[in-house]
Design an enzyme around this catalytic site. Structure first.
Site, mmCIF file in Angstrom:
data_model
loop_
_atom_site.group_PDB
_atom_site.id
_atom_site.type_symbol
_atom_site.label_atom_id
_atom_site.label_comp_id
_atom_site.label_asym_id
_atom_site.label_seq_id
_atom_site.Cartn_x
_atom_site.Cartn_y
_atom_site.Cartn_z
ATOM 1 N N CYS A 2 0.854 -1.181 0.000
ATOM 2 C CA CYS A 2 0.000 0.000 0.000
ATOM 3 C C CYS A 2 0.894 1.236 0.000
ATOM 4 O O CYS A 2 2.005 1.209 0.525
ATOM 5 C CB CYS A 2 -0.934 0.116 1.192
ATOM 6 S SG CYS A 2 -2.096 -1.234 1.343
ATOM 7 N N ARG A 28 3.211 -0.093 -5.259
ATOM 8 C CA ARG A 28 3.043 -0.700 -3.937
ATOM 9 C C ARG A 28 1.706 -1.438 -3.795
ATOM 10 O O ARG A 28 1.389 -1.970 -2.740
ATOM 11 C CB ARG A 28 3.149 0.371 -2.857
ATOM 12 C CG ARG A 28 4.450 1.112 -2.886
ATOM 13 C CD ARG A 28 4.459 2.221 -1.869
ATOM 14 N NE ARG A 28 4.481 1.698 -0.522
ATOM 15 C CZ ARG A 28 5.574 1.417 0.156
ATOM 16 N NH1 ARG A 28 6.747 1.631 -0.376
ATOM 17 N NH2 ARG A 28 5.511 0.935 1.382
ATOM 18 N N TRP A 73 -2.909 -2.535 -1.587
ATOM 19 C CA TRP A 73 -2.662 -3.946 -1.858
ATOM 20 C C TRP A 73 -3.393 -4.666 -0.725
ATOM 21 O O TRP A 73 -3.000 -4.582 0.440
ATOM 22 C CB TRP A 73 -1.170 -4.257 -1.832
ATOM 23 C CG TRP A 73 -0.875 -5.660 -2.255
ATOM 24 C CD1 TRP A 73 -0.783 -6.125 -3.535
ATOM 25 C CD2 TRP A 73 -0.641 -6.783 -1.406
ATOM 26 N NE1 TRP A 73 -0.515 -7.475 -3.531
ATOM 27 C CE2 TRP A 73 -0.423 -7.914 -2.244
ATOM 28 C CE3 TRP A 73 -0.602 -6.968 -0.027
ATOM 29 C CZ2 TRP A 73 -0.167 -9.191 -1.740
ATOM 30 C CZ3 TRP A 73 -0.353 -8.243 0.471
ATOM 31 C CH2 TRP A 73 -0.137 -9.326 -0.386
ATOM 32 N N ASN A 97 -0.720 2.200 5.579
ATOM 33 C CA ASN A 97 0.104 1.152 4.970
ATOM 34 C C ASN A 97 0.590 0.266 6.110
ATOM 35 O O ASN A 97 1.123 0.772 7.090
ATOM 36 C CB ASN A 97 1.292 1.799 4.253
ATOM 37 C CG ASN A 97 2.382 0.794 3.914
ATOM 38 O OD1 ASN A 97 2.092 -0.355 3.622
ATOM 39 N ND2 ASN A 97 3.624 1.226 3.962
ATOM 40 N N GLY A 98 0.380 -1.057 5.989
ATOM 41 C CA GLY A 98 0.847 -1.971 7.033
ATOM 42 C C GLY A 98 -0.250 -2.910 7.494
ATOM 43 O O GLY A 98 -1.280 -3.048 6.830
ATOM 44 N N GLU A 474 15.325 -17.881 -11.010
ATOM 45 C CA GLU A 474 14.927 -16.514 -11.341
ATOM 46 C C GLU A 474 14.112 -16.496 -12.639
ATOM 47 O O GLU A 474 13.084 -15.816 -12.725
ATOM 48 C CB GLU A 474 16.179 -15.625 -11.449
ATOM 49 C CG GLU A 474 15.916 -14.187 -11.871
ATOM 50 C CD GLU A 474 14.991 -13.421 -10.939
ATOM 51 O OE1 GLU A 474 14.631 -13.924 -9.869
ATOM 52 O OE2 GLU A 474 14.587 -12.313 -11.342
ATOM 53 N N LYS A 478 10.273 -15.157 -12.889
ATOM 54 C CA LYS A 478 9.958 -14.035 -13.778
ATOM 55 C C LYS A 478 8.807 -14.421 -14.703
ATOM 56 O O LYS A 478 7.852 -13.670 -14.898
ATOM 57 C CB LYS A 478 11.207 -13.700 -14.593
ATOM 58 C CG LYS A 478 11.375 -12.294 -15.009
ATOM 59 C CD LYS A 478 12.127 -11.448 -14.015
ATOM 60 C CE LYS A 478 11.532 -11.477 -12.650
ATOM 61 N NZ LYS A 478 12.234 -10.793 -11.637
ATOM 62 N N GLU A 481 5.398 -14.858 -12.728
ATOM 63 C CA GLU A 481 4.812 -13.669 -12.117
ATOM 64 C C GLU A 481 4.218 -12.709 -13.146
ATOM 65 O O GLU A 481 3.226 -12.056 -12.852
ATOM 66 C CB GLU A 481 5.795 -12.956 -11.179
ATOM 67 C CG GLU A 481 6.827 -12.078 -11.824
ATOM 68 C CD GLU A 481 7.727 -11.376 -10.820
ATOM 69 O OE1 GLU A 481 7.231 -10.734 -9.902
ATOM 70 O OE2 GLU A 481 8.958 -11.466 -10.987
ATOM 71 N N HIS A 497 13.703 -37.584 -10.547
ATOM 72 C CA HIS A 497 13.237 -38.142 -9.276
ATOM 73 C C HIS A 497 11.764 -37.797 -9.036
ATOM 74 O O HIS A 497 11.336 -37.671 -7.889
ATOM 75 C CB HIS A 497 14.127 -37.638 -8.132
ATOM 76 C CG HIS A 497 15.533 -38.120 -8.265
ATOM 77 N ND1 HIS A 497 15.910 -39.416 -8.003
ATOM 78 C CD2 HIS A 497 16.655 -37.492 -8.713
ATOM 79 C CE1 HIS A 497 17.204 -39.565 -8.245
ATOM 80 N NE2 HIS A 497 17.675 -38.405 -8.689
ATOM 81 N N LYS A 593 5.136 -4.033 -5.525
ATOM 82 C CA LYS A 593 6.598 -3.920 -5.633
ATOM 83 C C LYS A 593 7.278 -3.980 -4.263
ATOM 84 O O LYS A 593 8.336 -4.551 -4.126
ATOM 85 C CB LYS A 593 6.920 -2.592 -6.320
ATOM 86 C CG LYS A 593 8.392 -2.366 -6.548
ATOM 87 C CD LYS A 593 8.844 -3.022 -7.815
ATOM 88 C CE LYS A 593 10.319 -2.871 -8.054
ATOM 89 N NZ LYS A 593 10.835 -3.996 -8.831
HETATM 90 C C1 F6R Z 1 10.197 -10.541 -8.362
HETATM 91 C C2 F6R Z 1 10.396 -9.533 -7.334
HETATM 92 C C3 F6R Z 1 10.241 -9.953 -5.926
HETATM 93 C C4 F6R Z 1 11.236 -9.190 -5.022
HETATM 94 C C5 F6R Z 1 10.930 -9.504 -3.542
HETATM 95 C C6 F6R Z 1 11.893 -8.812 -2.611
HETATM 96 O O1 F6R Z 1 10.366 -9.987 -9.628
HETATM 97 O O2 F6R Z 1 10.652 -8.395 -7.607
HETATM 98 O O3 F6R Z 1 10.359 -11.330 -5.758
HETATM 99 O O4 F6R Z 1 12.531 -9.574 -5.352
HETATM 100 O O5 F6R Z 1 9.625 -9.105 -3.250
HETATM 101 O O6 F6R Z 1 11.791 -7.426 -2.730
HETATM 102 P P1 F6R Z 1 12.958 -6.476 -2.253
HETATM 103 O O7 F6R Z 1 14.124 -6.751 -3.122
HETATM 104 O O8 F6R Z 1 12.410 -5.095 -2.405
HETATM 105 O O9 F6R Z 1 13.243 -6.842 -0.815
#
Ligand code: F6R
Length: 598
Positions: A2, A28, A73, A97-98, A474, A478, A481, A497, A593
């Site tokens: 948020c 956010r 969010w 936020n929180g 990774e 990617k 998501e 396995h 984010k």
């Molecule tokens: C995936 C992504 C998330 C962040 C994770 C940690 O593309 O961006 O998996 O890597 O939420 O976020 P930070 O790096 O801000 O602690």
């Protein structure tokens, strides 16, 4: 998660300033948005489900100078208008936020005191609690001091009070910055949201109450003694927050990686690799390392483990922050905890950092947002130079973290004197050349044809060994998501396995092969899936590998730098698959984010 924003100014443009701020905070969360504007003692609240543009369409011309806004969010209650912020109870209107952890018991107590609730949110309970204390004390600052003592959990709040022309704010475990501008004062979850309207900023400390008028900002501790705010110039950066002609922020950020690598490494390595020793903390005393992070940042930790163990001969454990914070940790006075975070605000990562600090363990943070909470609280900080990352899926910040781990591994190897001079000279040469290699890899990549051949599939597998397995994780994250295709990463030798039973005719299997000593082993595993009908897509730095459905050839560079090239086709394939599936690439569903809740 948020985002919150608030404005108290001289000019009648609070609506414009709040909407501008909310748009910058949309990373956010974007389940709903809302705004409360105050004029002549009347507070008007407008809310809309979905993104800020839906809210904007509902707002009329406006002439107010005071207001608060929120982009959500969802945590408690589905993302509908009733659960959207701002919430109003009695004399109090708030954005939050929180997460208020003890909201259920507080709600029960407040219902006994005849409060009624419309929404399912913890925020409405927080709002009612402030109202309750305000009615008791008839003084908002005293009410907020009581709130701070009573509430458990995390919060950054923007608060309006009936018959009061000030804006109030408090925070705990969630970020909040106060801005001072020409036309008034602001609050927000991050600097980006207010940087166009503020000239100076001040971070609100925990257990501090901010009282903000159009002219001044006053801060008080919990005993209501005044504290002098310390305002600083807004840090300037060379990265813009425009899309610069790219269709999506994600694509723009992928293309920024040459510059990000250069800026991140230039800080530590100039003309000689030995400069690392001057620019980085002294790692000599550490004989055990824990790396803790979430999501993609955790994946960079896996790359880091590979490099530090191989080049510096130091054992490394990598853990997911939400697990680490609640488990028994085996460390001693020679253990270093490294936390990794783009935002520097991730709740679980911050909690892991605080736990280690509490146990007197040295901490190092690799962070992108320079004044974030994690950056402020860690003993040592290595900042990555990725600039603001707007797309929810990380790309350039991931690379900057990987580059930093490469430098840490090198520095540790240098300090232990276990790396040869010739190898160092070669690495330095390759560091200088890498930006151009990154650019060429992006420009020459055959990701579009690969994406075209897989975007309609339901399941995709990634396999690799050693450092390539970390890259597979990774690549898989990617892809799922942003494209919503199910995918999984496997250590190549592990597939047989169990999971190999899922491989059918045409199931795409993306194999990563950059580790020369493991090449033959991974090829055997790729042959195993190929013989069961898999569509084989290979990403490799070995030009001798041939005869698969698609092959992306990468330039071969030193192992410390190779992941920075390997990740590029993975990012590009995910991007293109999501584009072909018409997904909201920069704002994938259900995500945010900055994850400031656990
Ligand atoms: C995936 C992504 C998330 C962040 C994770 C940690 O593309 O961006 O998996 O890597 O939420 O976020 P930070 O790096 O801000 O602690």
């Amino acid at each position: 998660m948020c985002g919150i924003v608030g404005y108290n100014g001289k000019e009648k443009k609070s609506k414009e300033i709040l909407i501008e701020g909310l748009k910058k905070l949309e990373y956010r969360g974007y389940d709903s948005a809302g705004i409360a504007l105050k004029e002549n003692n009347k507070i008007t609240i407008t809310k809309a489900k979905g993104k800020i543009k839906n809210l904007e369409e509902k707002l009329n011309e406006n002439t107010t100078t005071l207001g608060i806004g929120h982009t959500r969010w969802a945590t408690h209650g589905e993302p509908n208008e009733i659960n959207s912020h701002p919430h109003q109870v009695g004399n109090i209107t708030i954005v939050h936020n929180g997460i208020i952890e003890n909201y259920k018991e507080l709600k029960k107590e407040l219902i006994e005191k005849k409060y009624e609730f419309k929404s399912e949110t913890d925020t409405e309970v927080a709002c009612a609690l402030i109202d309750y204390y305000y009615n008791l004390e008839l003084d908002i600052k005293k009410a907020l001091a009581k709130f701070i003592d009573k509430v458990k959990g995390a919060y950054a709040l923007g608060i309006l009070v009936k018959n009061d022309d000030k804006l109030y704010s408090i925070r705990k475990d969630c970020p909040l910055v106060i801005g001072q501008g020409k036309t008034g004062n602001l609050i927000a979850s991050d600097i980006l949201a207010i940087s166009n309207n503020a000239e100076k900023i001040c971070y609100l400390e925990e257990n501090t109450i901010a009282e903000i008028t159009d002219k001044e900002v006053k801060l008080y501790n919990k005993n209501l003694e005044e504290i002098k705010p310390i305002f600083k110039e807004i840090p300037q950066g060379e990265y813009t927050t425009d899309k610069c002609g790219y269709e999506h922020y994600m694509l723009k950020e992928i293309h920024e990686q040459p510059k990000v690598f250069k800026n991140t490494t230039d800080k530590y390595v100039q003309n000689e690799i030995e400069s690392l020793k001057k620019e980085m903390p002294d790692f000599k005393n550490y004989n055990k390392i824990h790396i803790v992070a979430c999501g993609s940042a955790y994946h960079t930790g896996l790359v880091g483990k590979n490099l530090i163990e191989e080049y510096a001969n130091i054992p490394v454990e990598v853990e997911i922050a939400s697990e680490y914070r609640y488990k028994k940790n085996f460390y001693d006075e020679n253990t270093l905890l490294i936390v990794v975070s783009q935002s520097g605000e991730t709740a679980d990562t911050l909690a892991a950092l605080r736990k280690a600090k509490n146990d007197s363990i040295d901490t190092l943070a690799i962070v992108n947002v320079k004044n974030s909470t994690i950056a402020r609280e860690a003993k040592y900080v290595l900042t990555t130079e990725a600039g603001p990352e707007i797309a929810v899926a990380t790309t350039k910040a991931y690379s900057a973290q990987v580059a930093t781990f490469g430098l840490i591994a090198l520095n540790m190897a240098l300090e232990k004197n276990i790396i040869k001079k010739e190898e160092l000279t070669q690495i330095l040469k390759e560091i200088k050349e890498l930006p151009i290699q990154i650019e060429n890899t992006i420009n020459n990549c055959n990701y579009k044809e690969i994406a075209n051949s897989i975007y309609e599939r339901d399941d995709i597998f990634f396999i690799g060994r050693g450092i390539d397995y970390a890259l597979c994780m990774e690549g898989s994250l990617k892809l799922k998501e942003i494209s919503y295709i199910h995918s999984q990463a496997y250590a190549a030798g592990e597939l047989k396995h169990g999971t190999i039973s899922l491989v059918e005719n045409n199931t795409p299997v993306i194999g990563i092969i950059t580790e020369q000593n493991l090449k033959d082993k991974t090829i055997s595993n790729i042959e195993e899936v190929k013989s069961r009908g898999a569509k084989t897509i290979i990403i490799t730095n070995d030009n001798n590998i041939k005869n698969y459905d698609y092959i992306t050839y990468l330039p071969k560079v030193h192992k410390i730098l190779q992941p920075l090239l390997t990740v590029l086709p993975l990012q590009l394939i995910s991007y293109e698959v999501a584009r072909l599936r018409n997904c909201d690439i920069d704002k994938p569903k259900n995500l945010a984010k900055s994850v400031t809740v656990e």
